[in-house]
Design a protein around this motif. Structure first.
Motif, PDB file in Angstrom:
ATOM      1  N   GLY A  85      -2.261 -49.855  67.586  1.00 25.59           N
ATOM      2  CA  GLY A  85      -2.063 -50.480  66.244  1.00 25.59           C
ATOM      3  C   GLY A  85      -3.414 -50.292  65.196  1.00 25.59           C
ATOM      4  O   GLY A  85      -3.105 -51.011  64.310  1.00 25.59           O
ATOM      5  N   SER A  86      -4.419 -49.610  65.406  1.00 25.16           N
ATOM      6  CA  SER A  86      -5.254 -49.645  64.396  1.00 25.16           C
ATOM      7  C   SER A  86      -5.178 -49.307  63.231  1.00 25.16           C
ATOM      8  O   SER A  86      -5.498 -49.602  62.033  1.00 25.16           O
ATOM      9  CB  SER A  86      -6.435 -48.737  64.951  1.00 25.16           C
ATOM     10  N   ASP A  87      -4.455 -48.054  63.071  1.00 28.69           N
ATOM     11  CA  ASP A  87      -3.938 -47.551  61.708  1.00 28.69           C
ATOM     12  C   ASP A  87      -3.310 -48.707  60.880  1.00 28.69           C
ATOM     13  O   ASP A  87      -3.639 -48.829  59.696  1.00 28.69           O
ATOM     14  CB  ASP A  87      -3.105 -46.248  61.732  1.00 28.69           C
ATOM     15  N   ARG A  88      -2.281 -49.435  61.281  1.00 28.39           N
ATOM     16  CA  ARG A  88      -1.669 -50.630  60.813  1.00 28.39           C
ATOM     17  C   ARG A  88      -2.479 -51.544  60.581  1.00 28.39           C
ATOM     18  O   ARG A  88      -2.716 -51.951  59.230  1.00 28.39           O
ATOM     19  CB  ARG A  88      -0.359 -50.849  61.401  1.00 28.39           C
ATOM     20  N   GLU A  89      -3.281 -52.126  61.204  1.00 25.70           N
ATOM     21  CA  GLU A  89      -4.141 -53.376  61.098  1.00 25.70           C
ATOM     22  C   GLU A  89      -5.144 -53.051  60.018  1.00 25.70           C
ATOM     23  O   GLU A  89      -5.501 -53.783  59.131  1.00 25.70           O
ATOM     24  CB  GLU A  89      -4.948 -53.460  62.300  1.00 25.70           C
ATOM     25  N   THR A 104      -4.233 -44.576  56.411  1.00 25.01           N
ATOM     26  CA  THR A 104      -5.218 -44.306  57.025  1.00 25.01           C
ATOM     27  C   THR A 104      -5.108 -43.065  57.792  1.00 25.01           C
ATOM     28  O   THR A 104      -4.183 -42.435  57.477  1.00 25.01           O
ATOM     29  CB  THR A 104      -5.530 -45.219  58.288  1.00 25.01           C
ATOM     30  N   THR A 105      -6.200 -42.362  58.232  1.00 25.08           N
ATOM     31  CA  THR A 105      -6.034 -41.141  58.793  1.00 25.08           C
ATOM     32  C   THR A 105      -5.186 -41.011  59.963  1.00 25.08           C
ATOM     33  O   THR A 105      -4.397 -40.091  60.146  1.00 25.08           O
ATOM     34  CB  THR A 105      -7.434 -40.601  59.375  1.00 25.08           C
ATOM     35  N   GLY A 106      -5.219 -42.113  60.573  1.00 26.21           N
ATOM     36  CA  GLY A 106      -4.247 -42.059  61.790  1.00 26.21           C
ATOM     37  C   GLY A 106      -2.921 -42.093  61.221  1.00 26.21           C
ATOM     38  O   GLY A 106      -1.867 -41.452  61.837  1.00 26.21           O
ATOM     39  N   SER A 107      -2.493 -43.013  60.215  1.00 29.60           N
ATOM     40  CA  SER A 107      -1.045 -42.958  59.660  1.00 29.60           C
ATOM     41  C   SER A 107      -0.945 -41.634  59.131  1.00 29.60           C
ATOM     42  O   SER A 107       0.387 -41.051  59.261  1.00 29.60           O
ATOM     43  CB  SER A 107      -0.929 -43.902  59.065  1.00 29.60           C
ATOM     44  N   ALA A 108      -1.836 -41.030  58.323  1.00 25.12           N
ATOM     45  CA  ALA A 108      -1.449 -39.655  57.794  1.00 25.12           C
ATOM     46  C   ALA A 108      -1.057 -38.661  58.839  1.00 25.12           C
ATOM     47  O   ALA A 108      -0.203 -37.686  58.755  1.00 25.12           O
ATOM     48  CB  ALA A 108      -2.488 -39.003  56.962  1.00 25.12           C
TER      49      ALA A 108
END
Length: 250
Positions: A85-89, A104-108
């Protein structure tokens, strides 16, 4: 340098030790896009380093918000994929502080894989084993099968940036797997944007990098998407409508 008012402004938050992401992303953006950068302390890959980057997140978000960007982009792969959940948080924290849409990079990377309909990947990184394992778990939790995950056991941003592009190119080629739908060259602090097209030609698969995925999603979230030849298949893809990746144990 032109003093023409940009059509779109993007606020970028980077690790303090990252010397490559700003230039790579600038190269991938159309000249009408304004890129405004601030940094958070991060030079290593230990748990304390990665956790510490977020200690001043609110201040960094507030500072870059002073440029009145249309979008804020938090650009650190290791921190934004630290757990599922890091990207969302991180995005929600910045949005709460500033009222500005955030990626965020993760979500991208997740959105890029979704746009390419890629469900199986080969993951290539410069990271130490613990970071590779966490990023692998992040993708797996979001429904992406990681066929192979390679790290180079490099701890710091500066040291990562000293490695030539050929190292990452060779790691990708050595891990070629015909089952893969895409290859992910993960990390914002490594030299990758000039090898995307050659790797795609050699591997016959899309290649995503952290900075490329962030630039792609930022352009599409701001309605400023343009064809950017030379930076891979992803840069030609729209963001799909409908349901985003839903996390969950398989």
């Amino acid at each position: 340098m032109s003093d023409t008012t940009p059509s779109v402004r993007i606020g970028l938050i980077l690790p303090s030790g990252n010397i490559l992401a700003e230039g790579q992303i600038h190269d991938m953006l159309p000249p009408t896009i304004g890129l405004h950068v601030t940094r958070l302390r991060l030079t290593g890959s230990s748990d304390a380093d990665l956790d510490g980057m977020l200690a001043d997140l609110s201040q960094a978000a507030s500072l870059v918000a002073d440029t009145r960007p249309d979008l804020i982009a938090f650009n650190c792969t290791a921190v934004s994929t630290r757990h599922p959940g890091s990207d969302r948080e991180i995005a929600e924290s910045i949005e709460s502080e500033t009222g500005i849409p955030t990626i965020t990079t993760g979500s991208a990377l997740l959105e890029g894989l979704r746009a390419l309909k890629a469900r199986r990947i080969v993951l290539v990184t410069p990271y130490i084993d613990a970071v590779v394992a966490r990023e692998t778990a992040f993708f797996e939790w979001h429904g992406i099968e990681v066929l192979a995950a390679l790290g180079a056991d490099i701890n710091g941003n500066w040291e990562m940036a000293q490695e030539p592009e050929q190292r990452w190119q060779e790691m990708c080629l050595s891990a070629q797997d015909d089952r893969a739908d895409a290859y992910v060259l993960s990390c914002t602090a490594i030299r990758t944007h000039d090898i995307i097209a050659p790797l795609e030609e050699a591997l016959k698969r899309p290649v995503l990098t952290s900075n490329q995925a962030l630039a792609w999603l930022a352009l599409r979230r701001t309605g400023a998407a343009q064809a950017r030849p030379g930076f891979g298949k992803l840069m030609q893809m729209p963001v799909e409508d409908g349901q985003k990746h839903q996390g969950g144990k398989k």
